[in-house]
Write a protein that holds these residues in place. Sequence first.
Motif, PDB file in Angstrom:
ATOM      1  N   ARG A   8      12.553  34.071  15.502  1.00 50.08           N
ATOM      2  CA  ARG A   8      11.679  34.956  14.741  1.00 50.08           C
ATOM      3  C   ARG A   8      10.261  34.618  15.163  1.00 50.08           C
ATOM      4  NH1 ARG A   8      12.167  34.692   8.281  1.00 50.08           N
ATOM      5  NH2 ARG A   8      11.365  32.586   8.675  1.00 50.08           N
ATOM      6  N   HIS A  10       7.232  34.983  14.189  1.00 50.91           N
ATOM      7  CA  HIS A  10       6.205  34.372  13.335  1.00 50.91           C
ATOM      8  C   HIS A  10       6.574  32.968  12.874  1.00 50.91           C
ATOM      9  CE1 HIS A  10       8.494  37.052  10.543  1.00 50.91           C
ATOM     10  NE2 HIS A  10       8.422  36.047   9.728  1.00 50.91           N
ATOM     11  N   GLN A  33      12.651  38.233  17.135  1.00 52.27           N
ATOM     12  CA  GLN A  33      12.554  39.219  16.078  1.00 52.27           C
ATOM     13  C   GLN A  33      11.065  39.322  15.805  1.00 52.27           C
ATOM     14  OE1 GLN A  33      15.302  39.494  12.859  1.00 52.27           O
ATOM     15  NE2 GLN A  33      13.717  39.718  11.285  1.00 52.27           N
ATOM     16  N   ALA A  35       7.944  40.851  13.691  1.00 56.43           N
ATOM     17  CA  ALA A  35       7.394  41.529  12.505  1.00 56.43           C
ATOM     18  C   ALA A  35       5.922  41.789  12.810  1.00 56.43           C
ATOM     19  CB  ALA A  35       7.557  40.674  11.261  1.00 56.43           C
ATOM     20  N   LYS A  38       3.202  40.292  10.744  1.00 59.68           N
ATOM     21  CA  LYS A  38       3.196  38.825  10.646  1.00 59.68           C
ATOM     22  C   LYS A  38       2.832  38.156  11.968  1.00 59.68           C
ATOM     23  CE  LYS A  38       6.251  38.801   6.724  1.00 59.68           C
ATOM     24  NZ  LYS A  38       7.461  38.324   6.057  1.00 59.68           N
ATOM     25  N   TYR A  75      10.773  44.291   6.967  1.00 61.51           N
ATOM     26  CA  TYR A  75      11.447  43.996   5.699  1.00 61.51           C
ATOM     27  C   TYR A  75      10.589  44.447   4.526  1.00 61.51           C
ATOM     28  CZ  TYR A  75      15.018  41.438   8.245  1.00 61.51           C
ATOM     29  OH  TYR A  75      16.064  41.116   9.086  1.00 61.51           O
ATOM     30  N   GLU A 111      16.226  43.902   4.735  1.00 62.50           N
ATOM     31  CA  GLU A 111      17.244  43.583   3.738  1.00 62.50           C
ATOM     32  C   GLU A 111      17.212  44.727   2.722  1.00 62.50           C
ATOM     33  OE1 GLU A 111      17.336  38.701   3.907  1.00 62.50           O
ATOM     34  OE2 GLU A 111      15.505  39.755   3.305  1.00 62.50           O
ATOM     35  N   GLU A 155      20.441  43.789   6.753  1.00 60.22           N
ATOM     36  CA  GLU A 155      20.795  42.379   6.569  1.00 60.22           C
ATOM     37  C   GLU A 155      21.170  42.147   5.108  1.00 60.22           C
ATOM     38  OE1 GLU A 155      18.756  37.907   7.023  1.00 60.22           O
ATOM     39  OE2 GLU A 155      17.787  39.667   7.918  1.00 60.22           O
ATOM     40  N   ASP A 185      23.398  37.473   8.882  1.00 56.68           N
ATOM     41  CA  ASP A 185      22.832  36.141   8.627  1.00 56.68           C
ATOM     42  C   ASP A 185      23.826  35.389   7.751  1.00 56.68           C
ATOM     43  OD1 ASP A 185      19.518  34.915   7.878  1.00 56.68           O
ATOM     44  OD2 ASP A 185      21.451  33.896   7.631  1.00 56.68           O
ATOM     45  N   ASN A 188      22.838  33.663   4.526  1.00 58.15           N
ATOM     46  CA  ASN A 188      22.393  34.521   3.416  1.00 58.15           C
ATOM     47  C   ASN A 188      23.507  34.885   2.443  1.00 58.15           C
ATOM     48  OD1 ASN A 188      19.774  34.545   4.216  1.00 58.15           O
ATOM     49  ND2 ASN A 188      19.696  36.722   4.722  1.00 58.15           N
ATOM     50  N   HIS A 217      21.424  36.031  12.746  1.00 56.14           N
ATOM     51  CA  HIS A 217      20.343  35.111  12.395  1.00 56.14           C
ATOM     52  C   HIS A 217      20.931  33.714  12.237  1.00 56.14           C
ATOM     53  CE1 HIS A 217      17.342  38.231  10.571  1.00 56.14           C
ATOM     54  NE2 HIS A 217      17.342  38.230  11.886  1.00 56.14           N
ATOM     55  N   LYS A 219      20.211  30.068  10.792  1.00 51.28           N
ATOM     56  CA  LYS A 219      19.461  29.086  10.023  1.00 51.28           C
ATOM     57  C   LYS A 219      20.483  28.139   9.389  1.00 51.28           C
ATOM     58  CE  LYS A 219      18.368  32.054   6.003  1.00 51.28           C
ATOM     59  NZ  LYS A 219      18.100  33.475   6.280  1.00 51.28           N
ATOM     60  N   GLU A 259      15.902  31.356  12.568  1.00 52.38           N
ATOM     61  CA  GLU A 259      14.985  31.659  11.459  1.00 52.38           C
ATOM     62  C   GLU A 259      14.724  30.392  10.644  1.00 52.38           C
ATOM     63  OE1 GLU A 259      14.968  36.138  10.046  1.00 52.38           O
ATOM     64  OE2 GLU A 259      16.100  34.733   8.813  1.00 52.38           O
TER      65      GLU A 259
HETATM   66  O1  LIG Z   1      16.973  36.103   6.111  1.00 55.13           O
HETATM   67  C1  LIG Z   1      15.876  36.433   5.849  1.00 55.13           C
HETATM   68  C2  LIG Z   1      15.374  36.202   4.496  1.00 55.13           C
HETATM   69  O2  LIG Z   1      16.452  35.921   3.665  1.00 55.13           O
HETATM   70  C3  LIG Z   1      15.020  37.012   6.906  1.00 55.13           C
HETATM   71  O3  LIG Z   1      15.766  37.708   7.806  1.00 55.13           O
HETATM   72  C4  LIG Z   1      13.840  37.686   6.489  1.00 55.13           C
HETATM   73  O4  LIG Z   1      13.042  36.678   5.992  1.00 55.13           O
HETATM   74  C5  LIG Z   1      13.066  38.310   7.599  1.00 55.13           C
HETATM   75  O5  LIG Z   1      11.977  38.782   7.084  1.00 55.13           O
HETATM   76  P1  LIG Z   1      10.535  38.377   7.564  1.00 55.13           P
HETATM   77  O6  LIG Z   1      10.289  39.285   8.703  1.00 55.13           O
HETATM   78  O7  LIG Z   1      10.536  36.971   7.952  1.00 55.13           O
HETATM   79  O8  LIG Z   1       9.720  38.655   6.403  1.00 55.13           O
END
Ligand SMILES: O=C(CO)[C@@H](O)[C@@H](O)COP(=O)(O)O
Length: 280
Positions: A8, A10, A33, A35, A38, A75, A111, A155, A185, A188, A217, A219, A259
């Motif tokens: 991601r 940012h 990814q 944004a 951001k 998002y 999301e 997502e 993800d 999540n 994603h 994480k 992420e």
């Molecule tokens: O998984 C998540 C948040 O639960 C991300 O994919 C989501 O934060 C992405 O959004 P951002 O672009 O970082 O605001």
Amino acid sequence: MTVNIGIRAHDIEDPSIENVVNIVANKGFSAVQLALNKSLKDINSELGSLSPGFAQCIRRIFDKKDIQIAVIGCYFNIIHPDHKERRKGMDRFKEHLRFARDFGCSIVATETGNVQAEIVYTEKNFTEQPFLEAVKSVKELVEEAEKFGVIVGIEGGISHPIHTPGRMKRLLDLIPSNNLQVVYDPANFISIDNYHNQEAVIQEAFDLFGDRMVIVHAKDFIIEDEQIKMVPVGQGLLNYDTLFNLLKKKKPYINILMESTQEPYIDGSIAYLLNKYASA
Ligand SMILES: O=C(CO)[C@@H](O)[C@@H](O)COP(=O)(O)O
């Protein structure tokens, strides 16, 4: 088999997009990814500001280093209780869809919002009304995507109406369009109630919508004070052996985007993912 690891954008903390792209390339990532609001803080990307020229300028910065803009993150709260805010978000997302191809990208992601203005964990999201409102909003976004030959990437997550693999499947069935795909993800969908059976939750996601996954994603999570806390990749409990065993067979070369992983953890997390993918 080559593995397509990205990040991601940012999560790379540098105000200059050129520097971010250099750092991303030097770390061996293949994609991001992105944004706009951001990663391009000093450039207006608000509603009404995008154009093919804007997109091509940004695209050229990434092309120079052969970095793919795999998904554009836009998002927003698609069921925002303030309908003016919701409409602004819908129109901005639709603008991103119109120019996604000029960024060299086919996916714009979000999301599915929250019954409250802020994205918080509340079981009120799990009732039928917020789900039906989310379906209505996604349907409108998909209709726009169909006009421009691009993809809405949805997502799921436990702080949203689409909070289980089953709910994601219902959404996909209610909007039968190939311009609707899934940003998967796995962390999540993990909750304090199901993390002991995470392998079953991951398997269910592949069974229900594995063929619709277009982005993954990466994480991780730990349990802290009886709550799920997201942590950098490789520092938590997420079963990457199960995930990559399924993913490697089902979706070769899919973009796996890190992420919630920032310095000083990025290099360690890349090594962890490469090792897990190779041994899957
Ligand atoms: O998984 C998540 C948040 O639960 C991300 O994919 C989501 O934060 C992405 O959004 P951002 O672009 O970082 O605001």
